[in-house]
Design an enzyme around this catalytic site. Structure first.
Site, short mmCIF file in Angstrom:
data_model
loop_
_atom_site.label_atom_id
_atom_site.label_comp_id
_atom_site.label_asym_id
_atom_site.label_seq_id
_atom_site.Cartn_x
_atom_site.Cartn_y
_atom_site.Cartn_z
N LYS A 130 -13.50 -5.75 -4.33
CA LYS A 130 -14.38 -6.02 -5.47
C LYS A 130 -15.05 -7.38 -5.33
O LYS A 130 -16.25 -7.53 -5.61
CB LYS A 130 -13.58 -5.97 -6.76
CG LYS A 130 -13.06 -4.58 -7.12
CD LYS A 130 -12.20 -4.61 -8.37
CE LYS A 130 -11.69 -3.22 -8.72
NZ LYS A 130 -10.82 -3.22 -9.91
N SER A 157 -9.43 -1.11 -15.04
CA SER A 157 -9.77 -2.42 -14.49
C SER A 157 -11.04 -3.01 -15.08
O SER A 157 -11.36 -4.17 -14.82
CB SER A 157 -9.90 -2.33 -12.97
OG SER A 157 -10.97 -1.49 -12.60
N PRO A 199 -1.86 9.75 3.07
CA PRO A 199 -2.27 10.19 4.41
C PRO A 199 -2.39 9.01 5.37
O PRO A 199 -2.79 7.91 4.99
CB PRO A 199 -3.65 10.82 4.15
CG PRO A 199 -3.62 11.22 2.72
CD PRO A 199 -2.79 10.20 2.01
N GLY A 200 -2.01 9.26 6.62
CA GLY A 200 -2.14 8.24 7.66
C GLY A 200 -0.96 7.31 7.80
O GLY A 200 -1.04 6.31 8.50
N THR A 201 0.17 7.63 7.14
CA THR A 201 1.34 6.76 7.21
C THR A 201 2.37 7.23 8.24
O THR A 201 3.46 6.65 8.31
CB THR A 201 2.00 6.64 5.83
OG1 THR A 201 2.23 7.95 5.30
CG2 THR A 201 1.12 5.86 4.87
N GLY A 202 2.08 8.27 9.01
CA GLY A 202 2.95 8.63 10.13
C GLY A 202 3.81 9.86 9.91
O GLY A 202 4.81 10.03 10.61
N LYS A 203 3.43 10.75 9.01
CA LYS A 203 4.26 11.93 8.75
C LYS A 203 4.28 12.87 9.95
O LYS A 203 5.34 13.34 10.37
CB LYS A 203 3.75 12.65 7.50
CG LYS A 203 3.88 11.81 6.22
CD LYS A 203 3.53 12.61 4.99
CE LYS A 203 2.03 12.86 4.88
NZ LYS A 203 1.26 11.66 4.54
N SER A 204 3.12 13.17 10.50
CA SER A 204 3.07 14.08 11.65
C SER A 204 3.72 13.46 12.88
O SER A 204 4.36 14.16 13.68
CB SER A 204 1.63 14.47 11.97
OG SER A 204 0.85 13.32 12.28
N GLY A 259 3.72 11.22 0.78
CA GLY A 259 3.14 9.88 0.87
C GLY A 259 1.66 9.92 1.16
O GLY A 259 1.04 10.99 1.32
#
Length: 632
Positions: free
Chosen positions: A554, A511, A60-65, A58
């Site tokens: 944007k 985009s 980074p920063g979503t709580g894996k560790s 997933g």
């Protein structure tokens, strides 16, 4: 726009009352502090009870560790063991390994040290008596000099020949004394020696000065995590040799320690197999799945679980309450910042909505959100405030900008100075597109188009410049099909040049499709484009405007650049949650097809002609004759 998503109503956020986050109860166990990853929590609890391996993929920063740490807390500490290395009298390069219950290893080493100290004291006492006897005897026979020489020789010989008691003391390779939880070892980015264990080099290999082989043995992370959790983020960055060794350790649950350098004296040493019965939690981004060792992934998949970490959660009452608790957790963990009041928590939840980039959702990139909490707390602490308020959070949002946001601001200032984009008047074939840098900052992306006679006698080409990558090239191809249908002109005898200005880092994504189409139509029909308008949106080959990412960032970039109107896909309308400072500076126009884009962006006397022409085309058909994109 929907004002419900842009206005914070305190009564709608949560259904409980508090003065500051200090009054909010924080769960003791880490597993109960996980927010928004309920499916992952369920899997981790099962994996801990059954001792299964886990792979988490997933953003980074979503709580894996944090999940891996929480898993270690769930394991029983009663099963922990100490590991000792003993000298091997039969083969000194093959130290023996022994496991004992946690805490006993320290007692055994202390007992051996005490016994060795007593033996050394007794031996030294005997040697001193012998030396003094020789010196006294030599004094009486009038040979004192020879007596002193004899005493020194005896001391040197006994030092060389008699065994050293210290060499028989075992080494505590893994120590779990007084551990409250099962070990959690983060082995991310470690080299082979630190991961698998190593044997220190001995510069003194003879003459009685050498260090015993068992005393030079150093345990690796796989051994320190015995009966615990070994966490490796970015698992694909490990060398294939290390991944193969990890596979062996997982299968055998033991791995001998040997020297990792062939030129070191430690390469001669190899211990008996050392226990390493750990639970491995491997983590990474999506590319980790493709690049990791297939046998290692198969081992995890066959004897464990795979989890995909969510990066957003639904914006409902329960999840807002969880975010309130998240702020309280971050304040408690930091320990140096003032508690947050309601207004500050409200601003954090508002930012969670903005960063989700998706209507009706809250971001789960909680590491970045926690950074905002800490910066706001630091600002409040510097002001010697008792509590952190909304004012401090707003100041933190300006101060704690990412590198991409600061770089985007620098680009914007540079483009203003050199007039790389226009915000007033009109121009033919020139459009202010919008793009995203780093996922959380927008920039104005000028796009220019020019139509020239074809250089090739066979057919015209679409020539796109600006370091376009694969998806951007495909977007230009799709746009060329739409242009043929809309204009009805035969472009086979024309070359269409499309230039992305100032794209030093390259262009990726689709985009900018409606921007390209507008610029080319303007150049083909010689109709000016309003330069106070910016636009973003993908485009299907039938002319439908499709959703894009980063709409909020944007729009804010356009407002900061002085643009008065921005065109976005209708499907992104509910995703927009811009800052209060930009609301009165820019008009947001949601559109569903290229006809509406043309109507809101072109100006001049010939505009009505092309709009009427487009209005008659109720069903744009796909033109299969798509010219090839030729990058320079």
């Amino acid at each position: 726009m929907d004002t419900e998503m842009t206005t914070i109503d305190q009564n709608e956020l949560y259904d409980f009352d508090f003065n500051t986050t200090d009054s909010i109860d924080v769960p003791e166990l880490l597993i109960d502090q996980i927010i928004g990853q309920e499916h992952a929590v369920t899997v981790v609890k099962k994996a801990a009870s059954q001792r299964r391996h886990v792979m988490m993929i997933g953003t980074p920063g979503t709580g894996k560790s944090l999940l891996a740490k929480a898993m270690a807390e769930l394991l029983p500490k009663e099963e922990l063991q100490d590991i000792l290395a003993y000298p091997n009298p039969e083969d000194q390069n093959n130290p023996k390994i022994r496991t004992v219950p946690a805490g006993k290893g320290r007692e055994i080493v202390m007992a051996h040290k005490l016994e060795a100290q007593k033996k050394a004291q007794s031996r030294n006492m005997l040697m001193m008596l012998l030396v003094f006897g020789i010196i006294i005897y030599s004094f009486y026979v009038d040979q004192l000099l020879w007596g002193i020489i004899a005493a020194i020789m005896i001391l040197l010989l006994t030092r060389q020949l008699l065994p050293k008691e210290e060499m028989m003391i075992p080494k505590l390779v893994v120590n779990n004394y007084n551990k409250e939880h099962a070990p959690y070892i983060d082995a991310t980015g470690t080299h082979a020696g630190a991961l698998l264990g190593d044997v220190r080099h001995d510069p003194f290999q003879s003459g009685g000065l050498e260090t015993p082989a068992h005393d030079r043995v150093e345990s690796g992370d796989i051994h320190k995590s015995h009966k615990g959790v070994l966490f490796i983020d970015e698992i694909n960055t490990l060398s294939l040799e290390s991944q193969q060794s990890m596979l062996t350790a997982l299968q055998e649950k033991e791995y001998a320690i040997t020297g990792q350098s062939e030129r070191s004296s430690g390469a001669l040493v190899k211990t008996e197999p050392v226990p390493c019965d750990f639970i491995m939690v491997a983590a990474g981004n999506l590319d980790a799945v493709e690049k990791m060792h297939p046998a290692l992934r198969s081992r995890i998949k066959g004897y464990g679980y795979e989890i995909f970490m969510r990066d957003s959660m639904e914006d409902d009452l329960e999840n807002r309450r969880n975010l309130v608790r998240f702020v309280a957790q971050e304040v408690m963990r930091d320990g140096h910042i003032p508690p947050f009041d309601k207004s500050a928590v409200n601003e954090v939840i508002r930012e969670a909505r903005r960063r989700a980039g998706r209507k009706g959702h809250l971001t789960l990139k909680l590491r970045d959100l926690g950074g905002l909490v800490r910066v706001a707390g630091d600002i409040a602490h510097a002001e010697e405030a008792v509590v952190t308020t909304a004012k401090h959070v707003l100041a933190a949002k300006k101060m704690a900008r990412s590198i991409e946001q600061q770089l985007a601001d620098s680009y914007l200032e540079r483009r203003k100075d050199y007039q790389l984009f226009q915000k007033n008047g009109s121009a033919v074939g020139r459009v202010n597109g919008l793009a995203v840098m780093g996922g959380d900052s927008g920039i104005v992306l000028p796009i220019m188009a020019e139509v020239t006679p074809a250089q090739s006698s066979s057919e015209g080409r679409v020539i796109a410049t600006g370091m376009l990558k694969d998806i951007a090239k495909e977007a230009v191809q799709n746009v060329s099909a739409v242009i043929k249908n809309i204009t009805g002109k035969d472009t086979s005898n024309h070359d269409i040049h499309i230039q992305f200005i100032g794209t030093y880092e390259g262009v990726e994504g689709d985009s900018a499709s409606i921007s390209i189409a507008t610029a080319v139509i303007s150049a083909l029909e010689n109709i000016p484009v309003d330069q106070s308008v910016a636009m973003t949106g993908s485009l299907s080959v039938r002319g439908d405007v499709l959703p894009i990412g980063g709409a909020t960032y944007k729009i804010e970039a356009a407002a900061l650049a002085g643009i008065k109107k921005v065109i976005i896909p209708k499907s992104n309308e509910d995703d927009v949650l811009i800052e209060e400072a930009y609301k009165d500076k820019i008009e947001i126009v949601p559109v569903t097809n290229i006809i509406e884009v043309i109507e809101h962006s072109l100006v001049g006397v010939d505009k009505q002609r092309i709009v009427e022409k487009l209005s008659k085309l109720t069903n744009l058909k796909l033109n299969l004759d798509i010219p090839e994109v030729v990058p320079t």
